[in-house]
Design a protein around this motif. Structure first.
Motif, mmCIF file in Angstrom:
data_model
loop_
_atom_site.group_PDB
_atom_site.id
_atom_site.type_symbol
_atom_site.label_atom_id
_atom_site.label_comp_id
_atom_site.label_asym_id
_atom_site.label_seq_id
_atom_site.Cartn_x
_atom_site.Cartn_y
_atom_site.Cartn_z
ATOM 1 N N SER A 77 -27.638 34.226 19.963
ATOM 2 C CA SER A 77 -26.814 33.606 21.259
ATOM 3 C C SER A 77 -26.640 34.310 22.274
ATOM 4 O O SER A 77 -25.499 34.827 22.724
ATOM 5 C CB SER A 77 -25.674 32.848 20.624
ATOM 6 O OG SER A 77 -24.448 33.874 20.205
ATOM 7 N N ILE A 78 -27.325 34.925 23.172
ATOM 8 C CA ILE A 78 -27.289 35.675 24.188
ATOM 9 C C ILE A 78 -26.744 35.029 25.207
ATOM 10 O O ILE A 78 -26.109 35.829 26.161
ATOM 11 C CB ILE A 78 -28.813 36.411 24.494
ATOM 12 C CG1 ILE A 78 -28.727 37.668 25.322
ATOM 13 C CG2 ILE A 78 -29.608 35.485 25.124
ATOM 14 C CD1 ILE A 78 -28.151 38.934 24.550
ATOM 15 N N LYS A 79 -26.884 33.738 25.517
ATOM 16 C CA LYS A 79 -26.277 32.990 26.587
ATOM 17 C C LYS A 79 -24.727 33.306 26.633
ATOM 18 O O LYS A 79 -24.094 33.281 27.943
ATOM 19 C CB LYS A 79 -26.563 31.582 26.452
ATOM 20 C CG LYS A 79 -28.245 31.383 26.812
ATOM 21 C CD LYS A 79 -28.553 31.328 27.897
ATOM 22 C CE LYS A 79 -29.991 31.069 28.152
ATOM 23 N NZ LYS A 79 -30.572 31.371 29.275
ATOM 24 N N ASP A 80 -23.984 33.225 25.559
ATOM 25 C CA ASP A 80 -22.708 33.650 25.673
ATOM 26 C C ASP A 80 -22.425 34.764 26.237
ATOM 27 O O ASP A 80 -21.318 34.967 27.163
ATOM 28 C CB ASP A 80 -22.111 33.595 24.157
ATOM 29 C CG ASP A 80 -22.295 32.397 23.565
ATOM 30 O OD1 ASP A 80 -22.398 31.280 24.395
ATOM 31 O OD2 ASP A 80 -22.171 31.994 22.311
ATOM 32 N N PHE A 81 -23.095 35.921 25.876
ATOM 33 C CA PHE A 81 -23.148 37.031 26.546
ATOM 34 C C PHE A 81 -23.310 37.253 28.042
ATOM 35 O O PHE A 81 -22.540 37.735 28.758
ATOM 36 C CB PHE A 81 -24.021 38.253 25.763
ATOM 37 C CG PHE A 81 -23.755 39.636 26.420
ATOM 38 C CD1 PHE A 81 -22.429 40.326 26.378
ATOM 39 C CD2 PHE A 81 -24.637 40.081 27.295
ATOM 40 C CE1 PHE A 81 -22.528 41.435 26.793
ATOM 41 C CE2 PHE A 81 -24.499 41.427 28.097
ATOM 42 C CZ PHE A 81 -23.561 42.073 27.876
ATOM 43 N N GLU A 82 -24.156 36.510 28.420
ATOM 44 C CA GLU A 82 -24.625 36.372 29.855
ATOM 45 C C GLU A 82 -23.592 35.531 30.556
ATOM 46 O O GLU A 82 -23.131 35.883 31.786
ATOM 47 C CB GLU A 82 -25.722 35.671 29.975
ATOM 48 C CG GLU A 82 -27.058 36.491 29.552
ATOM 49 C CD GLU A 82 -28.401 35.641 29.759
ATOM 50 O OE1 GLU A 82 -28.303 34.580 30.158
ATOM 51 O OE2 GLU A 82 -29.552 36.025 29.153
ATOM 52 N N ARG A 83 -22.981 34.781 30.209
ATOM 53 C CA ARG A 83 -21.728 33.954 30.729
ATOM 54 C C ARG A 83 -20.510 34.735 30.971
ATOM 55 O O ARG A 83 -20.033 35.041 31.978
ATOM 56 C CB ARG A 83 -21.298 32.768 29.945
ATOM 57 C CG ARG A 83 -20.324 31.986 30.579
ATOM 58 C CD ARG A 83 -19.955 30.610 29.592
ATOM 59 N NE ARG A 83 -21.024 29.887 29.340
ATOM 60 C CZ ARG A 83 -21.423 29.477 28.434
ATOM 61 N NH1 ARG A 83 -20.750 30.064 27.415
ATOM 62 N NH2 ARG A 83 -22.698 28.832 28.059
ATOM 63 N N ILE A 84 -20.380 35.698 30.048
ATOM 64 C CA ILE A 84 -19.102 36.806 30.293
ATOM 65 C C ILE A 84 -19.658 37.883 31.161
ATOM 66 O O ILE A 84 -18.734 38.235 31.793
ATOM 67 C CB ILE A 84 -18.761 37.423 28.855
ATOM 68 C CG1 ILE A 84 -18.164 36.289 27.816
ATOM 69 C CG2 ILE A 84 -17.616 38.397 28.814
ATOM 70 C CD1 ILE A 84 -18.051 36.446 26.422
ATOM 71 N N ALA A 85 -20.820 38.151 31.135
ATOM 72 C CA ALA A 85 -21.094 39.345 31.997
ATOM 73 C C ALA A 85 -21.307 38.788 33.588
ATOM 74 O O ALA A 85 -20.851 39.589 34.408
ATOM 75 C CB ALA A 85 -22.668 39.985 31.820
ATOM 76 N N ARG A 86 -21.509 37.728 33.726
ATOM 77 C CA ARG A 86 -21.441 37.235 35.159
ATOM 78 C C ARG A 86 -19.814 37.059 35.719
ATOM 79 O O ARG A 86 -19.476 37.446 36.690
ATOM 80 C CB ARG A 86 -22.010 35.500 35.219
ATOM 81 C CG ARG A 86 -23.390 35.543 35.614
ATOM 82 C CD ARG A 86 -23.944 34.177 35.863
ATOM 83 N NE ARG A 86 -23.362 33.103 35.064
ATOM 84 C CZ ARG A 86 -24.119 32.821 34.017
ATOM 85 N NH1 ARG A 86 -25.139 33.230 33.711
ATOM 86 N NH2 ARG A 86 -23.723 31.717 33.330
ATOM 87 N N LYS A 87 -18.902 36.752 34.715
ATOM 88 C CA LYS A 87 -17.669 36.513 34.950
ATOM 89 C C LYS A 87 -17.186 37.876 35.240
ATOM 90 O O LYS A 87 -16.266 38.062 36.204
ATOM 91 C CB LYS A 87 -16.851 36.206 33.649
ATOM 92 C CG LYS A 87 -15.420 36.111 33.666
ATOM 93 C CD LYS A 87 -14.677 35.571 32.293
ATOM 94 C CE LYS A 87 -13.402 35.898 32.223
ATOM 95 N NZ LYS A 87 -12.716 35.765 30.969
ATOM 96 N N TYR A 88 -17.671 38.930 34.830
ATOM 97 C CA TYR A 88 -17.223 40.540 34.861
ATOM 98 C C TYR A 88 -18.073 41.042 36.151
ATOM 99 O O TYR A 88 -17.656 42.214 36.657
ATOM 100 C CB TYR A 88 -17.343 41.374 33.842
ATOM 101 C CG TYR A 88 -16.100 41.057 32.972
ATOM 102 C CD1 TYR A 88 -14.801 41.932 32.882
ATOM 103 C CD2 TYR A 88 -16.021 40.101 31.906
ATOM 104 C CE1 TYR A 88 -13.786 41.661 32.108
ATOM 105 C CE2 TYR A 88 -15.063 39.971 31.032
ATOM 106 C CZ TYR A 88 -13.846 40.726 31.120
ATOM 107 O OH TYR A 88 -12.786 40.683 30.466
#
Length: 163
Positions: A77-88
């Motif tokens: 589930s890499i999409k969850d990480f991508e969402r958080i990386a965009r947030k930061y």
């Protein structure tokens, strides 16, 4: 003001032995090409080269010459990480490694974004732990189904007892 716009003229000097319609057409088309080139040049000088932010390719990330580091994620589930990386606000690139049977992901990021990425990665792991601890919705549903079935059976028995 309107009168100035209407009365604008253009002086185009063409030298030739015989002036024909084709020569006029060629001169005007060359002038228009020259104006278009000038306009594009002006626009390019005005616009600075756009530096991509957020998710990008590895080539773009390396092309910024700021040093690249990477971490490995085995979770699908890499999409969850991508969402958080965009947030930061982290500049990163994801590469899928298909050499092993459960595919793993390599996340490349700029060296200067290391602090932001570590905080983003800790938030990602905390979310994964919370999801793992939460009970499944299907399990909850099956428990409630059993409770409802038992409650209906009890109600029927009580009605028979009252009559």
């Amino acid at each position: 003001m309107q009168e100035e716009v209407e009365n604008r003229t253009l002086t185009l000097v063409v030298s030739g032995t015989k002036f024909t319609g084709r020569m006029l057409k060629a001169a005007i088309s060359k002038y228009m090409a020259h104006r278009k080139a000038k306009k594009l040049e002006k626009q390019r000088s005005r616009d600075a080269p756009v530096i991509p932010h957020g998710k990008q390719t590895v080539k773009q990330l390396v092309g910024q010459n700021q040093g690249v580091s990477n971490i490995e994620i085995t979770d699908p589930s890499i999409k969850d990480f991508e969402r958080i990386a965009r947030k930061y606000g982290v500049d990163y690139a994801v590469k899928k490694d298909r050499s092993c049977s459960p595919p793993k992901y390599l996340v490349f990021f700029k060296a200067r974004d290391a602090d932001a990425l570590t905080s983003a990665f800790t938030e990602y792991t905390n979310r994964k732990v919370k999801k793992a601890q939460r009970p499944s919705v299907l399990e909850k549903l099956s428990k409630f189904k059993e409770l409802v079935q038992h409650a209906v059976v009890d109600r029927v028995k009580r009605k028979e007892l009252e009559r």
